[in-house]
Write a protein that holds these residues in place. Structure first.
Motif, PDB file in Angstrom:
ATOM      1  N   PHE A 146     -48.262   6.361 -18.865  1.00  0.00           N
ATOM      2  CA  PHE A 146     -47.154   6.982 -19.585  1.00  0.00           C
ATOM      3  C   PHE A 146     -46.404   5.974 -20.441  1.00  0.00           C
ATOM      4  CE2 PHE A 146     -47.485   8.790 -15.224  1.00  0.00           C
ATOM      5  CZ  PHE A 146     -48.216   9.920 -15.570  1.00  0.00           C
ATOM      6  N   ASP A 147     -46.488   4.700 -20.058  1.00  0.00           N
ATOM      7  CA  ASP A 147     -45.867   3.632 -20.835  1.00  0.00           C
ATOM      8  C   ASP A 147     -46.777   2.409 -20.807  1.00  0.00           C
ATOM      9  OD1 ASP A 147     -44.396   1.741 -22.098  1.00  0.00           O
ATOM     10  OD2 ASP A 147     -42.644   1.875 -20.801  1.00  0.00           O
ATOM     11  N   PRO A 148     -47.615   2.227 -21.834  1.00  0.00           N
ATOM     12  CA  PRO A 148     -48.583   1.123 -21.861  1.00  0.00           C
ATOM     13  C   PRO A 148     -47.949  -0.263 -21.866  1.00  0.00           C
ATOM     14  CG  PRO A 148     -49.102   2.797 -23.522  1.00  0.00           C
ATOM     15  CD  PRO A 148     -47.746   3.114 -22.988  1.00  0.00           C
ATOM     16  N   SER A 149     -46.624  -0.352 -22.056  1.00  0.00           N
ATOM     17  CA  SER A 149     -45.993  -1.670 -22.111  1.00  0.00           C
ATOM     18  C   SER A 149     -46.143  -2.430 -20.809  1.00  0.00           C
ATOM     19  CB  SER A 149     -44.509  -1.538 -22.476  1.00  0.00           C
ATOM     20  OG  SER A 149     -43.782  -0.896 -21.448  1.00  0.00           O
ATOM     21  N   PHE A 150     -46.358  -1.706 -19.695  1.00  0.00           N
ATOM     22  CA  PHE A 150     -46.480  -2.400 -18.416  1.00  0.00           C
ATOM     23  C   PHE A 150     -47.863  -3.013 -18.217  1.00  0.00           C
ATOM     24  CE2 PHE A 150     -42.703   0.056 -17.859  1.00  0.00           C
ATOM     25  CZ  PHE A 150     -41.877  -0.822 -17.176  1.00  0.00           C
ATOM     26  N   ALA A 151     -48.748  -2.762 -19.157  1.00  0.00           N
ATOM     27  CA  ALA A 151     -50.037  -3.442 -19.165  1.00  0.00           C
ATOM     28  C   ALA A 151     -50.104  -4.431 -20.329  1.00  0.00           C
ATOM     29  CB  ALA A 151     -51.177  -2.428 -19.275  1.00  0.00           C
ATOM     30  N   LEU A 204     -42.972  13.071 -19.609  1.00  0.00           N
ATOM     31  CA  LEU A 204     -41.821  12.299 -20.076  1.00  0.00           C
ATOM     32  C   LEU A 204     -40.642  12.440 -19.131  1.00  0.00           C
ATOM     33  CD1 LEU A 204     -40.432  10.611 -22.323  1.00  0.00           C
ATOM     34  CD2 LEU A 204     -39.813  12.784 -23.402  1.00  0.00           C
ATOM     35  N   TYR A 205     -40.305  13.683 -18.787  1.00  0.00           N
ATOM     36  CA  TYR A 205     -39.125  13.910 -17.948  1.00  0.00           C
ATOM     37  C   TYR A 205     -39.383  13.590 -16.477  1.00  0.00           C
ATOM     38  CZ  TYR A 205     -36.956  16.091 -21.993  1.00  0.00           C
ATOM     39  OH  TYR A 205     -36.424  16.309 -23.239  1.00  0.00           O
ATOM     40  N   LEU A 206     -40.590  13.899 -16.006  1.00  0.00           N
ATOM     41  CA  LEU A 206     -40.892  13.695 -14.591  1.00  0.00           C
ATOM     42  C   LEU A 206     -41.115  12.231 -14.258  1.00  0.00           C
ATOM     43  CD1 LEU A 206     -41.474  14.922 -11.810  1.00  0.00           C
ATOM     44  CD2 LEU A 206     -43.855  15.217 -12.516  1.00  0.00           C
ATOM     45  N   TYR A 207     -41.931  11.546 -15.052  1.00  0.00           N
ATOM     46  CA  TYR A 207     -42.324  10.180 -14.704  1.00  0.00           C
ATOM     47  C   TYR A 207     -41.460   9.106 -15.364  1.00  0.00           C
ATOM     48  CZ  TYR A 207     -46.426  12.495 -12.805  1.00  0.00           C
ATOM     49  OH  TYR A 207     -47.256  13.315 -12.088  1.00  0.00           O
ATOM     50  N   VAL A 208     -41.168   9.264 -16.650  1.00  0.00           N
ATOM     51  CA  VAL A 208     -40.409   8.220 -17.344  1.00  0.00           C
ATOM     52  C   VAL A 208     -38.915   8.357 -17.043  1.00  0.00           C
ATOM     53  CG1 VAL A 208     -39.847   7.193 -19.574  1.00  0.00           C
ATOM     54  CG2 VAL A 208     -42.157   8.069 -19.149  1.00  0.00           C
ATOM     55  N   TRP A 209     -38.341   9.528 -17.320  1.00  0.00           N
ATOM     56  CA  TRP A 209     -36.929   9.725 -17.031  1.00  0.00           C
ATOM     57  C   TRP A 209     -36.675   9.765 -15.523  1.00  0.00           C
ATOM     58  CZ3 TRP A 209     -32.588   9.733 -19.988  1.00  0.00           C
ATOM     59  CH2 TRP A 209     -32.779   9.687 -21.379  1.00  0.00           C
ATOM     60  N   SER A 258     -46.883  14.163 -22.550  1.00  0.00           N
ATOM     61  CA  SER A 258     -46.356  15.527 -22.584  1.00  0.00           C
ATOM     62  C   SER A 258     -44.881  15.517 -22.209  1.00  0.00           C
ATOM     63  CB  SER A 258     -47.131  16.419 -21.620  1.00  0.00           C
ATOM     64  OG  SER A 258     -46.860  16.047 -20.272  1.00  0.00           O
ATOM     65  N   ARG A 259     -44.192  16.605 -22.536  1.00  0.00           N
ATOM     66  CA  ARG A 259     -42.772  16.694 -22.186  1.00  0.00           C
ATOM     67  C   ARG A 259     -42.595  16.632 -20.672  1.00  0.00           C
ATOM     68  NH1 ARG A 259     -39.075  20.974 -25.242  1.00  0.00           N
ATOM     69  NH2 ARG A 259     -39.774  19.565 -26.901  1.00  0.00           N
TER      70      ARG A 259
END
Length: 222
Positions: free
Chosen positions: A108-113, A187-192, A183-184
């Motif tokens: 969900f956020d490739p920055s951690f790789a 985004l809300y479930l995992y990132v937020w 997906s929305r």
């Protein structure tokens, strides 16, 4: 044992110990203190995971690619697959096992790789820099063993930086337009869902710490 069960056991012990000892020593479970003890207990675990992110950064990059391919081939949810997977007790503290926390989140956020990013570096910074203050605050909210002014100042320092850094993480996530690749629901479930507590609870901690300094006592925690 399943990964999620191990996490639950660890947090149950740390949170139960903290709340139980506070009640035993001070005879109360002040809501603000109790919430902050729970938050700090969780952050102790997160600090360990963030240390694993640093020490296993190459492994995280490799596992991120593995989970990407697994997701494409199966259509499954890497987070769900990982947290319900089983590991032997001998690997309970394995940094490679916990590296998959980041490899699955990297879907969900490739920055951690990517060790060049803000998200990667702010988290390893949290893991190495804040674990001692986290333990100190956790212990003093249980027993009030630190002097009042030290508790307030340390709390303001730590809770402000958690609020600020997590806010900047959200900004960087949207500025880099990473939200367009999920997906929305994701985004809300995992990132937020996994990052918003590091704004909400620190704001409560910041309020309590400011009150401690202004009041000159720990009445906000009693």
């Amino acid at each position: 044992m399943r990964v999620l069960t191990l996490i639950f056991l660890f947090l149950t012990v740390l949170i139960g110990l903290g709340l139980g000892m506070r009640y035993y020593l001070l005879g109360n479970l002040n809501p603000i203190a109790a919430i902050l003890i729970v938050f700090l207990a969780i952050n102790i675990l997160i600090c360990y995971w963030e240390a694993c992110l640093f020490f296993q950064r190459q492994h995280v990059e490799e596992r991120t690619e593995y989970w990407r391919r697994w997701r494409e081939e199966t259509g499954g949810v890497p987070h769900a697959e990982y947290f319900t997977s089983k590991i032997p007790w001998s690997q309970a503290l394995s940094s490679k096992v916990w590296a998959d926390v980041w490899a699955t989140y990297a879907q969900f956020d490739p920055s951690f790789a990517d060790r060049r990013t803000f998200g990667f570096n702010v988290d390893i910074g949290n893991g190495f820099v804040t674990w001692i203050p986290t333990v100190l605050l956790y212990a003093t909210f249980i027993s009030h063993f630190l002097p009042t002014y030290v508790t307030g100042i340390l709390g303001i320092m730590m809770f402000w930086q958690w609020t600020y850094m997590t806010s900047i993480y959200f900004v960087s996530y949207y500025v880099a337009k990473r939200h367009l690749n999920v997906s929305r629901r994701e985004l809300y479930l995992y990132v937020w869902g996994s990052n918003l507590p590091w704004i909400a609870f620190p704001l409560l901690g910041l309020y309590a710490s400011i009150r401690i300094v202004v009041d000159g006592n720990l009445s906000v925690l009693m």
